[in-house]
Design a protein around this motif. Structure first.
Motif, PDB file in Angstrom:
ATOM      1  N   LYS A 212      -1.502  -4.805 -10.322  1.00  5.84           N
ATOM      2  CA  LYS A 212      -1.269  -5.252 -11.706  1.00  5.84           C
ATOM      3  C   LYS A 212      -0.971  -4.069 -12.626  1.00  5.84           C
ATOM      4  O   LYS A 212      -0.411  -4.236 -13.718  1.00  5.84           O
ATOM      5  CB  LYS A 212      -2.490  -6.014 -12.211  1.00  5.84           C
ATOM      6  CG  LYS A 212      -3.790  -5.231 -12.248  1.00  5.84           C
ATOM      7  CD  LYS A 212      -4.935  -6.104 -12.736  1.00  5.84           C
ATOM      8  CE  LYS A 212      -6.256  -5.341 -12.764  1.00  5.84           C
ATOM      9  NZ  LYS A 212      -6.659  -4.889 -11.413  1.00  5.84           N
TER      10      LYS A 212
ATOM     11  N   ASP B 185      -2.633  -0.338  -4.064  1.00  9.10           N
ATOM     12  CA  ASP B 185      -2.754  -1.404  -3.077  1.00  9.10           C
ATOM     13  C   ASP B 185      -2.898  -2.736  -3.815  1.00  9.10           C
ATOM     14  O   ASP B 185      -2.650  -2.820  -5.022  1.00  9.10           O
ATOM     15  CB  ASP B 185      -3.906  -1.149  -2.108  1.00  9.10           C
ATOM     16  CG  ASP B 185      -5.238  -0.934  -2.837  1.00  9.10           C
ATOM     17  OD1 ASP B 185      -5.361  -1.358  -4.011  1.00  9.10           O
ATOM     18  OD2 ASP B 185      -6.154  -0.351  -2.233  1.00  9.10           O
ATOM     19  N   LYS B 186      -3.272  -3.773  -3.115  1.00  6.56           N
ATOM     20  CA  LYS B 186      -3.276  -5.112  -3.718  1.00  6.56           C
ATOM     21  C   LYS B 186      -4.179  -5.218  -4.938  1.00  6.56           C
ATOM     22  O   LYS B 186      -3.875  -5.938  -5.888  1.00  6.56           O
ATOM     23  CB  LYS B 186      -3.673  -6.153  -2.668  1.00  6.56           C
ATOM     24  CG  LYS B 186      -2.598  -6.394  -1.617  1.00  6.56           C
ATOM     25  CD  LYS B 186      -3.017  -7.491  -0.643  1.00  6.56           C
ATOM     26  CE  LYS B 186      -1.911  -7.756   0.380  1.00  6.56           C
ATOM     27  NZ  LYS B 186      -2.291  -8.813   1.347  1.00  6.56           N
ATOM     28  N   LYS B 187      -5.280  -4.495  -4.939  1.00  6.70           N
ATOM     29  CA  LYS B 187      -6.204  -4.614  -6.067  1.00  6.70           C
ATOM     30  C   LYS B 187      -5.709  -3.865  -7.308  1.00  6.70           C
ATOM     31  O   LYS B 187      -6.211  -4.071  -8.410  1.00  6.70           O
ATOM     32  CB  LYS B 187      -7.601  -4.138  -5.681  1.00  6.70           C
ATOM     33  CG  LYS B 187      -7.739  -2.660  -5.394  1.00  6.70           C
ATOM     34  CD  LYS B 187      -9.190  -2.318  -5.084  1.00  6.70           C
ATOM     35  CE  LYS B 187      -9.390  -0.832  -4.862  1.00  6.70           C
ATOM     36  NZ  LYS B 187      -8.704  -0.340  -3.657  1.00  6.70           N
ATOM     37  N   ASP B 188      -4.726  -2.980  -7.112  1.00  2.20           N
ATOM     38  CA  ASP B 188      -4.217  -2.186  -8.236  1.00  2.20           C
ATOM     39  C   ASP B 188      -2.801  -2.566  -8.648  1.00  2.20           C
ATOM     40  O   ASP B 188      -2.246  -1.970  -9.572  1.00  2.20           O
ATOM     41  CB  ASP B 188      -4.225  -0.691  -7.876  1.00  2.20           C
ATOM     42  CG  ASP B 188      -5.620  -0.165  -7.650  1.00  2.20           C
ATOM     43  OD1 ASP B 188      -6.488  -0.462  -8.485  1.00  2.20           O
ATOM     44  OD2 ASP B 188      -5.834   0.542  -6.649  1.00  2.20           O
TER      45      ASP B 188
ATOM     46  N   ARG C 241       0.857  -1.195   0.000  1.00  4.38           N
ATOM     47  CA  ARG C 241       0.000   0.000   0.000  1.00  4.38           C
ATOM     48  C   ARG C 241       0.894   1.246   0.000  1.00  4.38           C
ATOM     49  O   ARG C 241       1.518   1.571   1.010  1.00  4.38           O
ATOM     50  CB  ARG C 241      -0.916  -0.005   1.221  1.00  4.38           C
ATOM     51  CG  ARG C 241      -2.097   0.971   1.119  1.00  4.38           C
ATOM     52  CD  ARG C 241      -3.055   0.698   2.276  1.00  4.38           C
ATOM     53  NE  ARG C 241      -4.176   1.615   2.306  1.00  4.38           N
ATOM     54  CZ  ARG C 241      -5.299   1.474   1.597  1.00  4.38           C
ATOM     55  NH1 ARG C 241      -5.437   0.435   0.789  1.00  4.38           N
ATOM     56  NH2 ARG C 241      -6.283   2.358   1.692  1.00  4.38           N
TER      57      ARG C 241
END
Length: 335
Positions: free
Chosen positions: A190, A185-188, A167
């Protein structure tokens, strides 16, 4: 006194800008006020510097809007800086980065020459060159800064991202107004490589630790000569709160503002950064604070002072112009 405000482009100024309020206050006090865009500065054959300036008409104005409308309509005339008591650099180099890159450094470069010729230049152009991007933050004590990596390497950013528990905040080294600021963060993750590559097209990327306190927005605190700008015991500070789903709290990015009061954490940051700001000649700056950390130092054209006036029911603009008058009175040019 004669005071010349250097802005990016006169026709793109706004009635809501702090610069407009400062200029109107100086005009109300009977001072001669000039506006000049950075593209209208000129080095003259006699070795002096000047500008194709707009002089504020000698009449009263009922509002910031009518004041600005009047200055925009004035015909430009060439004026030598020898006639200026103050040259106030209120242009934001980051605004010109994409479409007018030639204009980014023009203000400070001309400002250095004007200062050598005996005119008071605010903020000090030598200090502004040092503070021309967010690297300036690294000159201040570590305890008041968020953990940071400044790089063009995706590997460096990825390593920092892992160390920060996936993050971080990403933004360009040069820039202002919340442009190209990302929360990763983890969802972004990529998109991490593409975002770093996009930021680095124009220079270096900054990766900073994410501060949970940022959910409540940030505080813009105004300092004058390294001390909080105050009037009648009230401090010029506003809290900027971001829109839902937005990480940027900049007002022109949709953020809202409300009054903020001085606290122990803010005072600690001021004590840590004030001495160097004074040494570097940073007369009027805006600190952007999150919790007990200093996120950015706005040294060119910090905005929001009109909001501080409204929220605290005090005229901080008046205090600033009073301080400029005193500076002119006591100013001794370097030999």
């Amino acid at each position: 006194m004669t005071i010349t405000f250097v802005v990016n482009q006169v026709r793109k100024e706004s009635a809501g800008f702090t610069t407009t309020a400062l200029a109107l206050e100086a005009h109300k006090r009977g001072h001669t006020v000039y506006y000049v865009g950075v593209g209208d500065l000129v080095y003259l054959p006699d070795g002096s510097v000047g500008g194709h300036c707009r002089k504020m008409p000698d009449r009263e104005f009922r509002s910031l809007r009518t004041f600005l409308e009047a200055i925009v309509e004035v015909e430009k005339k060439l004026v030598s800086a020898v006639k200026w008591d103050v040259m106030w650099l209120r242009n934001d180099p980051a605004v010109d980065m994409e479409k007018r890159p030639w204009a980014q450094d023009a203000g400070v470069l001309y400002g250095q020459l004007v200062g050598q010729q005996g005119t008071l230049v605010l903020n000090n152009p030598d200090g502004l060159i040092k503070a021309s991007n967010k690297m300036y933050l690294q000159y201040f004590p570590e305890q008041v800064r968020p953990q940071t990596v400044i790089t063009r390497s995706i590997a460096d950013v990825q390593a920092f991202y892992r160390d920060q528990n996936h993050r971080i905040i990403l933004k360009p080294l040069k820039g202002s107004g919340g442009k190209n600021v990302f929360l990763i963060d983890k969802k972004d993750n990529k998109n991490l490589k593409q975002i770093v590559e996009a930021i680095c097209r124009d220079g270096f990327a900054i990766a900073q630790e994410y501060l949970p306190a940022a959910k409540k927005g940030d505080i813009r605190l105004f300092l004058m000569d390294g001390e909080p700008l105050t009037k009648n015991g009230k401090v010029a500070a506003i809290q900027r709160v971001q829109q839902a789903g937005e990480i940027r709290s900049n007002i022109h990015q949709g953020g809202t503002a409300k009054p903020a009061n001085m606290n122990k954490a803010m005072q600690g940051i001021v004590e840590a950064v004030g001495p160097l700001l004074r040494k570097d000649g940073m007369f009027l700056v805006g600190l952007d604070l999150v919790g007990d950390k200093l996120m950015e130092i706005n040294v060119f054209s910090p905005g929001g002072l009109i909001h501080a006036n409204e929220f605290h029911q005090e005229d901080f603009i008046e205090e600033v112009i009073t301080a400029v008058e005193q500076k002119v009175k006591n100013y001794v040019p370097n030999p």
